[in-house]
Scaffold this motif. Structure first.
Motif, PDB file in Angstrom:
ATOM      1  N   ILE A 863       0.871  -1.177   0.000  1.00 42.10           N
ATOM      2  CA  ILE A 863       0.000   0.000   0.000  1.00 42.10           C
ATOM      3  C   ILE A 863       0.903   1.221   0.000  1.00 42.10           C
ATOM      4  N   MET A 864       0.530   2.242  -0.746  1.00 43.71           N
ATOM      5  CA  MET A 864       1.283   3.499  -0.687  1.00 43.71           C
ATOM      6  C   MET A 864       0.338   4.636  -0.323  1.00 43.71           C
ATOM      7  N   GLU A 902     -11.126  -0.948   5.959  1.00 43.79           N
ATOM      8  CA  GLU A 902     -11.417  -1.111   4.529  1.00 43.79           C
ATOM      9  C   GLU A 902     -10.284  -0.597   3.652  1.00 43.79           C
ATOM     10  N   TRP A 903      -9.590   0.464   4.102  1.00 45.48           N
ATOM     11  CA  TRP A 903      -8.524   1.023   3.260  1.00 45.48           C
ATOM     12  C   TRP A 903      -7.362   0.040   3.133  1.00 45.48           C
ATOM     13  N   ILE A 904      -7.182  -0.853   4.117  1.00 43.63           N
ATOM     14  CA  ILE A 904      -6.147  -1.889   4.013  1.00 43.63           C
ATOM     15  C   ILE A 904      -6.640  -3.053   3.164  1.00 43.63           C
ATOM     16  N   SER A 905      -7.874  -3.456   3.356  1.00 44.84           N
ATOM     17  CA  SER A 905      -8.374  -4.637   2.643  1.00 44.84           C
ATOM     18  C   SER A 905      -8.766  -4.331   1.202  1.00 44.84           C
ATOM     19  N   SER A 906      -9.271  -3.110   0.945  1.00 48.34           N
ATOM     20  CA  SER A 906      -9.813  -2.816  -0.392  1.00 48.34           C
ATOM     21  C   SER A 906      -9.278  -1.544  -1.018  1.00 48.34           C
ATOM     22  N   GLY A 907      -8.511  -0.752  -0.275  1.00 50.08           N
ATOM     23  CA  GLY A 907      -8.039   0.512  -0.818  1.00 50.08           C
ATOM     24  C   GLY A 907      -9.097   1.588  -0.707  1.00 50.08           C
ATOM     25  N   GLU A 908      -8.912   2.654  -1.457  1.00 49.43           N
ATOM     26  CA  GLU A 908      -9.842   3.773  -1.405  1.00 49.43           C
ATOM     27  C   GLU A 908      -9.861   4.449  -2.771  1.00 49.43           C
ATOM     28  N   ALA A 909     -11.043   4.747  -3.274  1.00 52.52           N
ATOM     29  CA  ALA A 909     -11.171   5.379  -4.587  1.00 52.52           C
ATOM     30  C   ALA A 909     -10.648   6.807  -4.545  1.00 52.52           C
ATOM     31  N   PHE A 910     -10.153   7.275  -5.675  1.00 53.82           N
ATOM     32  CA  PHE A 910      -9.682   8.667  -5.780  1.00 53.82           C
ATOM     33  C   PHE A 910     -10.849   9.615  -5.518  1.00 53.82           C
ATOM     34  N   TYR A 911     -10.586  10.701  -4.829  1.00 51.78           N
ATOM     35  CA  TYR A 911     -11.624  11.695  -4.579  1.00 51.78           C
ATOM     36  C   TYR A 911     -11.001  13.084  -4.539  1.00 51.78           C
ATOM     37  N   GLN A 912     -11.854  14.079  -4.665  1.00 51.37           N
ATOM     38  CA  GLN A 912     -11.457  15.472  -4.462  1.00 51.37           C
ATOM     39  C   GLN A 912     -12.504  16.131  -3.590  1.00 51.37           C
ATOM     40  N   TYR A 913     -12.062  17.067  -2.727  1.00 53.82           N
ATOM     41  CA  TYR A 913     -13.011  17.783  -1.897  1.00 53.82           C
ATOM     42  C   TYR A 913     -13.893  18.696  -2.755  1.00 53.82           C
ATOM     43  N   ARG A 914     -15.140  18.834  -2.342  1.00 54.81           N
ATOM     44  CA  ARG A 914     -16.051  19.758  -3.031  1.00 54.81           C
ATOM     45  C   ARG A 914     -15.586  21.191  -2.820  1.00 54.81           C
TER      46      ARG A 914
END
Length: 916
Positions: A863-864, A902-914
């Motif tokens: 993971i990075m 979840e961030w370890i098991s599945s990662g996290e989708a790219f996002y940007q703040y509104r």
């Protein structure tokens, strides 16, 4: 300005922390770490009776604290204290609250300014000065100067009306005489200076219509204009120590600042003598020409520069012909040319650009008979004018700028004659970290070179090796870099210049320069105890001095126990004996300028570094004068233990182990290994109570982890493997001792130890999870990467620095590759989390991408974490907290078996703040 009087002094023993007798022991949380206060900016008064400091939480507002005569006063949000030379007043900066800062927009933050608070230590009265940029006492302590913060105007009419450059626009200045309480407020001040000894101040006052040099007598706040002009902007002003001499520069206000030529005027305050210097054809005065009178008021040092060069101006398209005009089109090019013979590579040159534009070269004006001598120039740019005499120490790095890229920092050191400008080369290609030191008498010079201390007699020109005949090395015995071995620093001089102190690894030596003898004052080598001189007054210029070596205070560090001791000479026993000891590290030793009093901190892993104050002749009776250690009373705290093992090369290695609270012998616990190079001395250090890119030891202890800090000893050409040897040897020792659960050992490193972590997991499976912050993963690509902070290439890092390869990539390509983690990535069986800031200013963050992609391609558990707009060490508190939490979640999952977020098991989708 407003004044408020406290209800009274507080007892020094009163603390904001709760007593252990009130609260039961509790488990330390991250919120506790954020609120934990650390002592910052400790100051000791000249008479040794007053201390002032800030109690700074990791997240929150500081408290300023003044303690005197067994009582204390607190200053709201007080930081950076200054104590007057009269010992009566303390000045604090009071910053805007953290809440104000966090709630404000980026634009609103520009209008948030500090207040400055003056504390009268006799009465406890606090006087607040609002919206202040900076403040200082005069050297006599009789006066206070406060430079006000700029007033931002939102009015477009105001901005359009004043067309001056921002640096030409002055701000308010408030002057206060502390004895008479008289005050004077000046507007439009662009520069000022206080006389060191007399009650005088000089100021440059510049408005669009008028420009003045103003002299103020502080005792009665009377003011007179000593120079005035309608069109000459006053740039720099200076006043001699007693106020007898004045100097100022001025230039045409209509010219751009960068191109403005100035003239220098020097005059006696009584107007009996005045002379103006307009500058010669080759040397001119600029807006950056600093002015400093010598301590004896016989000279004025002034910076001068060569003819100004105007920066090119981008061409504009204004006519149809311009569309195809070569001159116009080429005048719009965006081009930087890198030449093989450039002294600096272009990114480094760009980093130095503003400094070069403002560069001036020191000249000296002898006030009698008003003649100028140029001392510095482009080939010898630095002349030290702080320690003054017939000869001044000067230096140049010009011959070594090109090799700065691969060899590190070197200079040639010269002596320059203040009367004639004559130059004498003293030592060539000397490390910038080992500059020569001038004797306090100005007639001798001491420097370290190739393992020995050398003395130069300035009168005779004779050089002498002081240590060549001694049977001990004065070179660093632990040096493991591919560079010339440095020494242990230079000690103080005897005040009359007839002797000096030098150090080998363990002992203190005194050199009699008249009798040409050397005496070893201590006997630390056999016992592996290091002695150093402490407790001398820190001078504003020149070296520390002493009168009698038997009146010194020595600090002793024991390499075997990691404990400290202060020692004094016992005349009756004719030996150095303990004056202060215990199970502590003793640090931050400072001496009052006008009293035989020492202030120092004592700490160990379980004891906060509170400060103690006592007579130098009776340090055993020194009393605690700060009370922040009570913060730990309510927490269960870890316990330190020294670990020692034999490395694979047969060398004994030390490590510091911190066991969790309530640990019982025989318990096997999870262990977090944290390291860099030498770390075992932290056995007796209180843990750093911060949330940042490092694991917080106390917090990990509170959560059942032991924390292990092993020493690493490197071999040139084999940095990776020697790190692995030490890490595995120390970790295996903990397993063999029955302390470490072999299935619950994690490894963390950042930067240089981030590299070691990434390499270690390619060579061993002893660690069950690893976190690597800002690592180099490929030495071949990192070798010529650019350090964004300095603009330097990283070649020096490998050839001469921390990475310890000791050769170019082109001579030893396989050594670079074999020491690169990605060369062995297929061996990795340890889950790894990589962390990088994507504007890392030390290690190209692409190194993290290389490691991540290599592990991803070979199917490894990786993971990075990419923290946006962050440098080498995380700066934004939300990111520091986020990384701290994720790091522990990562270790908790892989070492303790806790459910993976979840961030370890599945990662996290790219996002940007509104953008609301």
């Amino acid at each position: 300005m407003k004044a408020r009087v406290l209800a009274g002094w507080l007892l020094a023993g009163v603390s904001m922390a709760c007593s252990a007798s009130v609260l039961a022991k509790s488990q330390l949380t991250l919120e506790d770490v954020m609120a934990f206060e650390t002592i910052k900016d400790m100051q000791l008064s000249d008479n040794g009776k007053i201390i002032a400091y800030s109690a700074q939480p990791d997240r929150g507002d500081a408290r300023g604290i003044v303690a005197a005569n067994g009582a204390e006063v607190q200053v709201e949000r007080g930081v950076k204290p200054q104590i007057s030379a009269t010992n009566q007043f303390v000045l604090f900066e009071s910053k805007p609250s953290l809440l104000e800062h966090e709630k404000a927009s980026k634009k609103e933050r520009k209008s948030l300014h500090s207040d400055f608070i003056l504390v009268d230590t006799l009465t406890g009265e606090q006087t607040t000065f609002e919206n202040v940029k900076s403040g200082e006492f005069s050297e006599s302590g009789n006066a206070l100067a406060l430079k006000l913060a700029p007033v931002e105007s939102d009015s477009k009419d105001d901005k359009d009306e004043d067309k001056r450059e921002k640096a030409d626009i002055g701000q308010g200045l408030t002057l206060v005489h502390l004895n008479t309480n008289k005050k004077l407020s000046l507007s439009d001040v662009t520069h000022y200076q206080l006389a060191k000894k007399g009650d005088w101040a000089i100021a440059a006052v510049n408005t669009p219509e008028n420009h003045q040099v103003v002299l103020v007598e502080l005792s009665n706040m009377s003011m007179r204009v000593v120079a005035e002009s309608k069109d000459q902007q006053i740039a720099q002003v200076a006043i001699s120590d007693s106020g007898a001499w004045l100097a100022y520069t001025q230039g045409d206000a209509e010219q751009p600042r960068a191109l403005r030529t100035h003239e220098l005027t020097v005059r006696r305050a009584d107007e009996s003598k005045t002379k103006t210097f307009k500058g010669m054809t080759s040397w001119r005065y600029s807006v950056n020409s600093g002015l400093t009178f010598s301590d004896d008021e016989q000279q004025l040092f002034v910076g001068r520069t060569k003819v100004f060069e105007q920066a090119p101006k981008r061409e504009k398209v204004e006519t149809a012909e311009n569309l195809t005009s070569r001159d116009t089109l080429l005048g719009q090019r965006d081009l930087i040319i890198w030449h093989g013979d450039d002294p600096r590579i272009k990114p480094n040159e760009a980093k130095q650009y503003d400094k070069v534009q403002k560069q001036t070269y020191t000249a000296v004006l002898h006030l009698e008979p008003m003649n100028l001598v140029q001392l510095a120039d482009e080939q010898l740019p630095v002349v030290n004018t702080k320690q003054q005499g017939e000869w001044l120490l000067a230096s140049t790095d010009v011959p070594y700028l090109k090799m700065l890229t691969w060899a590190g920092r070197y200079k040639d050191f010269y002596l320059v004659n203040i009367n004639t400008g004559e130059r004498r080369l003293i030592v060539a290609q000397q490390s910038v970290y080992a500059p020569p030191v001038m004797a306090p008498t100005g007639d001798k010079l001491l420097y370290y070179r190739q393992g020995n201390l050398h003395l130069l007699d300035l009168n005779s020109g004779r050089k002498r090796n002081l240590t060549g005949d001694l049977d001990v090395s004065f070179a660093d015995e632990d040096h493991d870099y591919p560079t010339p071995t440095p020494g242990y620093g230079l000690g103080p001089w005897k005040a009359d210049g007839t002797g000096l102190i030098g150090y080998d690894k363990y002992d203190v030596w005194e050199f009699d320069l008249n009798g040409q003898s050397a005496t070893k004052l201590t006997s630390g080598r056999d016992a592996q105890q290091q002695y150093r001189v402490v407790g001398l007054v820190e001078p504003k210029a020149g070296p520390q001095t002493y009168a009698d070596s038997q009146a010194l205070t020595l600090h002793r560090f024991d390499y075997n126990t990691k404990l400290d001791q202060l020692q004094r000479f016992d005349a009756q026993a004719q030996a150095w004996v303990s004056a202060r000891d215990g199970e502590y590290k003793i640090a931050n030793v400072m001496r009052a300028k006008k009293a035989d009093v020492l202030l120092f901190s004592e700490e160990n892993y379980q004891t906060f570094p509170d400060f103690h104050l006592g007579e130098q002749s009776n340090l055993a009776t020194a009393k605690a004068v700060t009370q922040l250690g009570t913060q730990t009373d309510k927490f269960a705290w870890g316990k330190p233990q020294l670990i020692r093992w034999m490395n694979s090369d047969g060398r004994e290695i030390d490590g510091a182990l911190f066991l969790p609270p309530g640990y019982n012998a025989g318990d096997k616990v999870p262990v977090l290994v944290y390291y860099y190079r030498f770390m075992s001395q932290r056995l007796t250090e209180f843990p750093k109570m911060h949330v940042n890119h490092r694991p917080n030891f106390a917090w990990y202890n509170a959560n059942g982890y032991a924390v292990f800090l092993p020493d690493i000893r490197f071999a040139i050409g084999y940095p990776g493997q020697t790190a692995v040897d030490a890490l595995v040897g120390g970790t295996q020792k903990l397993i063999d001792m029955g302390i470490a659960d072999p299935d619950k050992i994690g490894l963390h490193g950042h930067s240089w130890s981030g590299y070691q972590t990434a390499f270690a997991v390619t060579q061993t499976n002893i660690f069950k999870a690893a976190v690597s912050g800002a690592p180099v993963s490929n030495m071949t690509s990192a070798y010529s990467g650019i350090r964004l902070g300095t603009g330097l290439a990283r070649q020096f890092q490998y050839e001469a620095g921390q990475s310890r390869i000791g050769a170019t990539l082109y001579k030893q390509p396989f050594v670079y590759w074999e020491n690169s983690p990605i060369a062995h990535v297929e061996r990795i069986q340890t889950p790894m989390m990589i962390m990088f800031g994507d504007i890392d200013d030390a290690v190209p963050w692409e190194q993290g991408i290389e490691l991540y992609l290599a592990m991803r391609r070979t199917g490894k558990d990786v993971i990075m974490l990419q923290y946006q707009d962050e440098p080498h060490h995380l700066k934004k508190y939300p990111n520091k907290l986020d990384y701290t939490i994720r790091m522990k979640q990562y270790f908790d999952h892989y070492l303790l078996g806790e459910k993976a977020p979840e961030w370890i098991s599945s990662g996290e989708a790219f996002y940007q703040y509104r953008k609301d």
